[in-house]
Write a protein that holds these residues in place. Structure first.
Motif, PDB file in Angstrom:
ATOM      1  N   GLY A 249     -79.188  24.262   2.936  1.00 36.87           N
ATOM      2  CA  GLY A 249     -79.363  25.705   2.932  1.00 36.87           C
ATOM      3  C   GLY A 249     -79.598  26.205   4.356  1.00 36.87           C
ATOM      4  N   VAL A 250     -79.330  27.533   4.556  1.00 33.47           N
ATOM      5  CA  VAL A 250     -79.512  28.122   5.897  1.00 33.47           C
ATOM      6  C   VAL A 250     -80.260  29.444   5.750  1.00 33.47           C
ATOM      7  N   ILE A 251     -81.248  29.645   6.617  1.00 33.56           N
ATOM      8  CA  ILE A 251     -81.831  30.990   6.678  1.00 33.56           C
ATOM      9  C   ILE A 251     -81.478  31.601   8.039  1.00 33.56           C
ATOM     10  N   VAL A 252     -81.251  32.918   8.031  1.00 34.38           N
ATOM     11  CA  VAL A 252     -80.866  33.626   9.258  1.00 34.38           C
ATOM     12  C   VAL A 252     -82.026  34.535   9.631  1.00 34.38           C
ATOM     13  N   THR A 253     -82.585  34.333  10.831  1.00 34.60           N
ATOM     14  CA  THR A 253     -83.800  35.072  11.213  1.00 34.60           C
ATOM     15  C   THR A 253     -83.676  35.647  12.621  1.00 34.60           C
ATOM     16  N   SER A 254     -84.728  36.366  13.020  1.00 34.30           N
ATOM     17  CA  SER A 254     -84.805  36.877  14.401  1.00 34.30           C
ATOM     18  C   SER A 254     -86.156  36.471  14.967  1.00 34.30           C
ATOM     19  N   SER A 255     -86.188  36.165  16.259  1.00 31.22           N
ATOM     20  CA  SER A 255     -87.468  35.802  16.888  1.00 31.22           C
ATOM     21  C   SER A 255     -88.235  37.062  17.278  1.00 31.22           C
TER      22      SER A 255
ATOM     23  N   GLU B 136     -95.850  38.561   7.259  1.00 29.59           N
ATOM     24  CA  GLU B 136     -96.290  37.183   7.528  1.00 29.59           C
ATOM     25  C   GLU B 136     -95.669  36.174   6.556  1.00 29.59           C
ATOM     26  N   ASN B 137     -95.126  36.675   5.441  1.00 29.13           N
ATOM     27  CA  ASN B 137     -94.543  35.751   4.450  1.00 29.13           C
ATOM     28  C   ASN B 137     -93.022  35.663   4.526  1.00 29.13           C
ATOM     29  N   LEU B 138     -92.432  36.360   5.499  1.00 29.10           N
ATOM     30  CA  LEU B 138     -90.976  36.524   5.486  1.00 29.10           C
ATOM     31  C   LEU B 138     -90.215  35.190   5.554  1.00 29.10           C
ATOM     32  N   THR B 139     -90.494  34.401   6.575  1.00 28.83           N
ATOM     33  CA  THR B 139     -89.720  33.168   6.763  1.00 28.83           C
ATOM     34  C   THR B 139     -89.904  32.248   5.558  1.00 28.83           C
ATOM     35  N   LYS B 140     -91.152  32.170   5.112  1.00 35.03           N
ATOM     36  CA  LYS B 140     -91.451  31.280   3.989  1.00 35.03           C
ATOM     37  C   LYS B 140     -90.690  31.736   2.733  1.00 35.03           C
ATOM     38  N   ALA B 141     -90.692  33.050   2.510  1.00 35.95           N
ATOM     39  CA  ALA B 141     -90.015  33.572   1.316  1.00 35.95           C
ATOM     40  C   ALA B 141     -88.517  33.286   1.386  1.00 35.95           C
ATOM     41  N   ALA B 142     -87.936  33.459   2.578  1.00 40.19           N
ATOM     42  CA  ALA B 142     -86.495  33.206   2.739  1.00 40.19           C
ATOM     43  C   ALA B 142     -86.196  31.727   2.503  1.00 40.19           C
ATOM     44  N   LEU B 143     -87.055  30.890   3.061  1.00 35.96           N
ATOM     45  CA  LEU B 143     -86.848  29.443   2.910  1.00 35.96           C
ATOM     46  C   LEU B 143     -86.985  29.024   1.443  1.00 35.96           C
ATOM     47  N   ASN B 144     -87.995  29.562   0.780  1.00 31.86           N
ATOM     48  CA  ASN B 144     -88.192  29.228  -0.635  1.00 31.86           C
ATOM     49  C   ASN B 144     -86.983  29.630  -1.483  1.00 31.86           C
ATOM     50  N   LEU B 145     -86.417  30.789  -1.132  1.00 26.54           N
ATOM     51  CA  LEU B 145     -85.247  31.245  -1.883  1.00 26.54           C
ATOM     52  C   LEU B 145     -84.066  30.308  -1.641  1.00 26.54           C
TER      53      LEU B 145
ATOM     54  N   LYS C  99     -84.251  27.203  -0.891  1.00 21.81           N
ATOM     55  CA  LYS C  99     -84.547  25.937  -1.590  1.00 21.81           C
ATOM     56  C   LYS C  99     -84.266  26.072  -3.085  1.00 21.81           C
ATOM     57  N   ALA C 100     -84.706  27.200  -3.653  1.00 23.20           N
ATOM     58  CA  ALA C 100     -84.491  27.416  -5.090  1.00 23.20           C
ATOM     59  C   ALA C 100     -82.999  27.425  -5.397  1.00 23.20           C
TER      60      ALA C 100
ATOM     61  N   ALA D 212     -81.589  24.017  -5.172  1.00 22.94           N
ATOM     62  CA  ALA D 212     -82.029  23.179  -6.297  1.00 22.94           C
ATOM     63  C   ALA D 212     -81.390  23.623  -7.612  1.00 22.94           C
ATOM     64  N   GLY D 213     -80.553  24.640  -7.541  1.00 22.55           N
ATOM     65  CA  GLY D 213     -79.851  25.088  -8.743  1.00 22.55           C
ATOM     66  C   GLY D 213     -80.657  26.063  -9.582  1.00 22.55           C
ATOM     67  N   GLN D 214     -81.827  26.498  -9.072  1.00 25.30           N
ATOM     68  CA  GLN D 214     -82.615  27.481  -9.845  1.00 25.30           C
ATOM     69  C   GLN D 214     -82.028  28.894  -9.698  1.00 25.30           C
ATOM     70  N   GLN D 215     -81.210  29.079  -8.681  1.00 28.04           N
ATOM     71  CA  GLN D 215     -80.511  30.361  -8.476  1.00 28.04           C
ATOM     72  C   GLN D 215     -79.027  30.040  -8.343  1.00 28.04           C
ATOM     73  N   ASP D 216     -78.182  30.834  -9.005  1.00 24.61           N
ATOM     74  CA  ASP D 216     -76.741  30.545  -8.930  1.00 24.61           C
ATOM     75  C   ASP D 216     -76.142  31.241  -7.716  1.00 24.61           C
ATOM     76  N   TRP D 217     -76.282  30.611  -6.551  1.00 24.05           N
ATOM     77  CA  TRP D 217     -75.840  31.266  -5.308  1.00 24.05           C
ATOM     78  C   TRP D 217     -74.338  31.443  -5.249  1.00 24.05           C
ATOM     79  N   LYS D 218     -73.594  30.576  -5.912  1.00 27.45           N
ATOM     80  CA  LYS D 218     -72.123  30.706  -5.875  1.00 27.45           C
ATOM     81  C   LYS D 218     -71.690  31.957  -6.644  1.00 27.45           C
ATOM     82  N   ALA D 219     -72.387  32.205  -7.753  1.00 31.32           N
ATOM     83  CA  ALA D 219     -72.057  33.399  -8.545  1.00 31.32           C
ATOM     84  C   ALA D 219     -72.423  34.658  -7.765  1.00 31.32           C
ATOM     85  N   LYS D 220     -73.476  34.562  -6.952  1.00 31.48           N
ATOM     86  CA  LYS D 220     -73.907  35.709  -6.131  1.00 31.48           C
ATOM     87  C   LYS D 220     -72.869  35.996  -5.036  1.00 31.48           C
ATOM     88  N   ARG D 221     -72.270  34.942  -4.524  1.00 31.77           N
ATOM     89  CA  ARG D 221     -71.314  35.089  -3.425  1.00 31.77           C
ATOM     90  C   ARG D 221     -69.949  35.597  -3.919  1.00 31.77           C
TER      91      ARG D 221
END
Ligand SMILES: NC(=O)c1ccc[n+]([C@@H]2O[C@H](COP(=O)([O-])OP(=O)(O)OC[C@H]3O[C@@H](n4cnc5c(N)ncnc54)[C@H](O)[C@@H]3O)[C@@H](O)[C@H]2O)c1
Length: 718
Positions: A54-60, A190-199, A201-202, A205-214
Motif C-alpha cells: 500500500g502507498v500513502i501520499v502525504t506532505s511534510s 495529529e491523527n492524519l498519517t495514522k488514519a491514512a496508513l490504517n486505511l 492496511k485495511a 488486508a481485503g477489509q476494503q474493496d479498493w479495486k471496486a473504489k478505483r
C-alpha cells in the motif's frame, strides 16, 4: 529509501507500506515542471518495488499541494507545441499513481488545490484533517483542471457536484468535501498519517474493496442519458448567467465533462487535454494568469514597505464625514483602528454615523457581524466638531471638499493640533500632493491616501508620495492601508495620480464622440457589454458626479495644459452648467428614479439629447467606440510608467482593476496592450492621431515596439 528527489521522497513507513511525501524546498509544495518529472520517477520506482502492499501520499508541510506553478504558465503557453505535450504528459503522470498495483490513500492537510486536489483524486481513498481545504480553482485563471480533474471528479462525487466545484472554482472545507464524498474521512491533524496508513492496511488486508473504489474512475461516467442531460442543461444555464461570454473557462469545463462522459479514462483525458489546450491560447486565460502574477507582485511589494515601517498606526482621525470620510472612519473602526471623525456640520456627522450603521446592519442581516461587534465598531468611531479631538491620533486622513484652498488651510490647521510624530494624509482625488504640502511645516510627514468609493467595497488605496514625503511615512501608511484590508499601491505625485489621470483622457475620448452627435447610451452599451467595464463612461460620470468630474478637469488642465485642455462645450461641462450632477441629484446623462416596486431606475432623458445636441440612436461601429475610448487611456497609462508615476506595468494593471473595475478578462491596460500587440495598437492609434494629443502614442512606446519588447519584461514590479 525508495526514491529521493528535490521535492519528493518515498520510503517505507512500515514493512510493505510506503509513504510518498511532497517536501519541496520552498514554503509550499507545487507541481512545477521539475516536480512533475520527479513525481513520475517516484511512481515508476514504486511500480517496480517488491513487497509493496500500500502507498500513502502525504506532505511534510502545513499544506498539502497548492497546485501547478503559475509562474511557469505564460512562457509555457506561448509555445503551442510544448503546451500540448506538457499537458498530455503531465496528466498521464497522475494515471501512474492511479494504476499502482496496491491501494493508495491521499492524506490532506491545509490546501489541496488544483493539481493538489487532482493528485488526491488519483488515489483510491482520501483522508483529510480538519484544516483541509480542497478545490479546483483553475477557472479563476481562465483554465480548467489539466491533470485529470474534469475526468475524475465527476466519477468520484457525481457530475452535479463536480460541475459546481469546477465551474465556480470554489474552495471546500474538509467537512463539506466529506458530505459530497470527495474525501472518505476527516480526522484531527495529529491523527492524519495514522488514519491514512490504517486505511491502506485495511484495504491491503481485503477489509476494503479498493479495486471496486478505483474502477469507476477508469470507466465512462455512471449516469443515465436523461440524468446526464438534465445536469448538463442546468449547468449550461447557470454558466451562461454567471460567467457570461467573456469567460470561456467554465463553458470549456462543461464541454470537457460532456465530451468525456461516455468515454473510458483515456478518451475522457483526451477531451480534457484538448479543452485545456484551447483555453491556454485564449486572451482571457493570459489576462487572468497575468492578474494572478501582478497581484502577487503587488502584495509582495506592499509587504516590504509595511515590514520597514517604524511607526504603528493605532488610532486615526478623519476630517470630513461625507461619502468618503464616513467610509474611511467606518473601515478603520471595522479593522480595529478607532477613528475620530471630524466635520464642521453636525448634520454631516449624523449622516456619517448613520451610513456606518447601515453597512453594519447589512452585515448583521447576512450573519457576518453580530450585534455585539456592531456596537463595538460603532462605538469606536467618535464624531466631533472639534479639531482638538484629533490631537492624539497617529494618522489623520483629510477628506473634506475637493478644493485646493480649503484643503490647504484645513491641513495647515490640523498640523498645528496633532503631535509632531503624527502622519497627515489627504484623500484628494486629483490635487498634487507636492502642492498641498507647501501649506505644511512637516511635508515629510505628509502623503496622499486615495481611497475609492464605496470605501468598504473598493480594494484599492493609492498611496501618493509627494516630493518631500519620507520613506518612513510611506511605509507606515502602506502598513495602515494593509491593516484596513486594502491593496495599497504606491505612486509618485502628479495631478490625478495614476487612476484618475488615466481616467480623464478616457472620458475625453468618450466626450469627443458625444460632441459628434453619437448617442451616449450606445457608447455605454458597447463599453459595458463588449469591452466589459462595469459601467459605461456616461453612467460612470453620473456615478462619480458630473460636478466632481467637471471640477477635476480644471485640475487636470492645470497639470497637462495641452493634452487635457478643458473644453467648455464638452458634454461634462454642459451638463455641469445645467446642474445635471448625475446620480446625486437624480439627473445627469441619465435620469434616476424608482419604479413602482421601489427599485432604482436609470433612463435616457430627452432633455440630455437636446442639451448635448446628440442624436438618439446615432451609432458608431463598436470597434471604433472601443478604440476612441481606450486608446487615450492606454496612452496615458504608458506615460505614467515612462514618467515613473507608477513603478511597473503589473502595479498599473492592478490599480485599474481594483480602482476602476477594468475588466478582469482583459487583465488591465498593459495586458490589454500586450494582447492587442503593440504594433497593432500603434497602427490603430495613428489612425485617430488627428483627434488630438490624447491619441498620440509616445516615442517610448514606438521604440519598445520596434525592439519587440514587452512592458512586462522591463518593468515587472520591483
Ligand atoms: N466621492 C468620491 O467618489 C471620491 C472618491 C475618492 C476621493 N474623493 C475625495 O474625497 C474628498 C471628500 O469627498 P466626498 O465625496 O466625501 O465629499 P462630501 O462633500 O461628501 O464630504 C465632504 C465633507 O467635508 C466636510 N467639510 C468641509 N470642510 C470641512 C472642514 N474644514 N473640516 C471638516 N470637515 C469639513 C463637509 O461638511 C462634508 O461633510 C474630496 O477630496 C474628494 O475629491 C471622493
Amino acid at each position: 529509501m525508495i526514491y529521493q528527489g528535490e521535492s519528493i521522497r518515498v520510503d517505507f513507513i512500515e514493512p510493505g507500506f510506503a509513504e510518498l511525501q511532497f517536501d519541496a524546498k520552498g514554503s509550499v509544495n507545487k507541481f512545477d515542471q521539475a516536480t512533475l518529472e520527479e513525481f513520475s520517477e517516484a511512481l515508476t520506482k514504486l511500480q517496480n518495488t517488491d513487497d509493496l502492499r500500500g502507498v500513502i501520499v502525504t506532505s511534510s508541510k502545513s499544506t498539502f499541494i497548492v497546485g501547478a506553478d503559475i509562474t511557469e504558465f505564460l512562457t509555457l503557453f506561448s509555445d503551442q507545441e510544448k503546451t500540448r505535450s506538457w499537458v498530455a504528459k503531465a496528466s498521464r503522470v497522475f494515471d501512474q499513481l492511479e494504476d499502482l498495483p496496491v491501494p493508495t490513500v491521499g492524506a490532506v492537510t491545509g490546501f489541496a488545490l488544483g493539481g493538489g486536489c487532482e493528485a488526491l483524486l488519483a488515489c483510491d481513498y482520501r483522508v483529510a484533517d480538519t484544516t483541509a481545504t480542497i478545490g479546483l480553482p483553475e477557472v479563476k485563471l481562465g483554465l480548467i483542471p489539466g491533470f485529470g480533474g474534469t475526468m475524475r471528479l465527476p466519477r468520484v462525487i457525481g457530475p452535479d457536484n463536480a460541475l459546481e466545484w469546477i465551474t465556480t472554482g470554489k474552495n471546500n472545507k474538509a467537512l463539506d468535501a466529506l458530505k459530497v464524498g470527495a474525501v472518505d474521512a476527516v480526522v484531527e491533524p495529529e491523527n492524519l498519517t495514522k488514519a491514512a496508513l490504517n486505511l491502506a492496511k485495511a484495504a491491503a488486508a481485503g477489509q476494503q474493496d479498493w479495486k471496486a473504489k478505483r474502477q469507476p474512475k477508469l470507466e465512462p461516467l455512471k449516469a443515465n442519458d436523461t440524468e446526464l442531460m438534465m445536469t448538463l442543461v442546468t449547468a449550461k444555464g447557470m454558466i451562461a448567467a454567471k460567467a457570461g461570454k467573456h469567460y470561456p473557462a467554465p463553458h470549456k469545463a462543461l464541454e470537457a465533462i460532456e465530451n468525456g462522459a461516455r468515454e473510458h479514462r483515456e478518451g475522457a483525458l483526451t477531451a480534457e487535454n484538448n479543452a485545456f489546450f484551447d483555453l491556454t491560447q485564449t486572451e482571457a486565460c493570459q489576462a487572468q494568469v497575468g492578474i494572478f502574477l501582478a497581484d502577487q507582485a503587488v502584495k509582495g511589494k506592499s509587504k516590504k514597505y509595511a515590514k520597514a515601517a517604524t511607526k504603528e498606526i493605532k488610532t486615526a482621525g478623519v476630517l470630513g464625514a461625507g461619502i468618503m470620510g464616513g467610509g474611511i472612519a467606518y473601515q478603520s473602526a471595522l479593522k480595529g483602528v478607532p477613528a475620530v471623525m471630524k466635520d464642521i456640520k453636525q448634520d454631516a456627522l449624523d449622516l456619517g454615523m448613520k451610513e456606518a450603521g447601515k453597512i453594519l446592519k447589512k452585515g448583521v442581516e447576512r450573519g457576518k457581524v453580530n450585534n455585539e461587534k456592531m456596537i463595538k465598531i460603532l462605538s469606536s468611531i467618535t464624531p466631533t466638531l472639534l479639531n482638538d479631538a484629533v490631537k492624539d491620533v497617529d494618522i489623520v486622513v483629510e477628506a473634506v471638499v475637493e478644493n485646493p484652498k480649503v484643503k490647504g488651510s484645513v491641513l495647515a490647521e490640523i498640523e498645528g493640533v496633532i503631535g509632531d510624530d503624527a502622519i497627515l494624509t489627504s484623500n484628494t482625488s486629483t490635487i498634487s500632493i507636492t502642492e498641498l504640502a507647501k501649506n505644511l511645516k512637516r511635508p515629510e510627514k505628509f502623503c496622499g491616501m486615495h481611497f475609492f468609493n464605496p470605501v468598504h467595497k473598493m480594494p484599492l488605496v493609492e498611496i501618493i508620495r509627494g516630493e518631500k514625503t519620507s520613506d518612513d511615512t510611506v511605509n507606515a501608511v502602506v502598513a495602515y492601508a494593509l491593516k484596513l484590508g486594502k491593496t495599497p499601491i504606491v505612486v509618485n505625485d502628479c495631478p490625478g495620480f495614476l487612476v484618475n489621470r488615466v481616467l480623464f483622457p478616457y472620458l475625453a475620448g468618450f466626450a469627443g464622440m458625444v460632441d459628434e452627435g453619437v448617442d451616449f447610451v450606445g457608447i455605454d452599451k458597447v463599453m459595458e457589454k463588449q469591452f466589459g467595464w462595469p459601467m459605461g463612461p456616461a453612467y460612470l460620470s453620473d456615478v462619480v458626479g458630473i460636478d466632481t468630474a467637471d471640477h477635476c478637469t480644471v485640475v487636470m488642465e492645470a497639470g497637462f495644459p495641452t493634452r487635457m485642455k478643458r473644453d467648455e462645450s464638452s458634454a461634462i461641462a454642459k451638463l455641469a452648467a445645467a446642474e445635471r450632477y448625475g446620480q446625486k441629484n437624480g439627473k445627469g446623462f441619465y435620469v434616476y428614479g424608482t419604479d413602482k416596486k421601489g427599485k432604482p431606475t436609470k433612463e435616457a432623458d430627452p432633455a440630455t439629447y437636446e442639451l448635448l445636441g446628440c442624436e438618439q440612436g446615432k451609432k458608431l461601429d463598436a470597434d471604433e467606440v472601443i478604440a476612441r475610448c481606450m486608446i487615450p487611456m492606454v496612452n496615458e497609462v504608458v506615460r505614467c510608467l515612462e514618467e515613473d508615476i507608477v513603478g511597473s506595468a503589473a502595479e498599473a494593471d492592478m490599480a485599474l482593476l481594483y480602482g476602476l473595475g477594468f475588466p478582469p478578462f482583459r487583465g488591465g491596460p498593459f495586458r490589454y496592450l500586450e494582447t492587442l500587440g503593440m504594433d497593432n495598437f500603434i497602427q490603430l492609434a495613428d489612425k485617430y492621431a488627428h483627434l488630438g494629443e490624447i491619441y498620440q502614442v509616445t516615442d517610448g512606446m514606438r521604440e519598445m515596439a520596434k525592439a519587440g519588447k514587452s512592458y512586462f519584461d522591463t518593468t515587472s514590479a520591483k
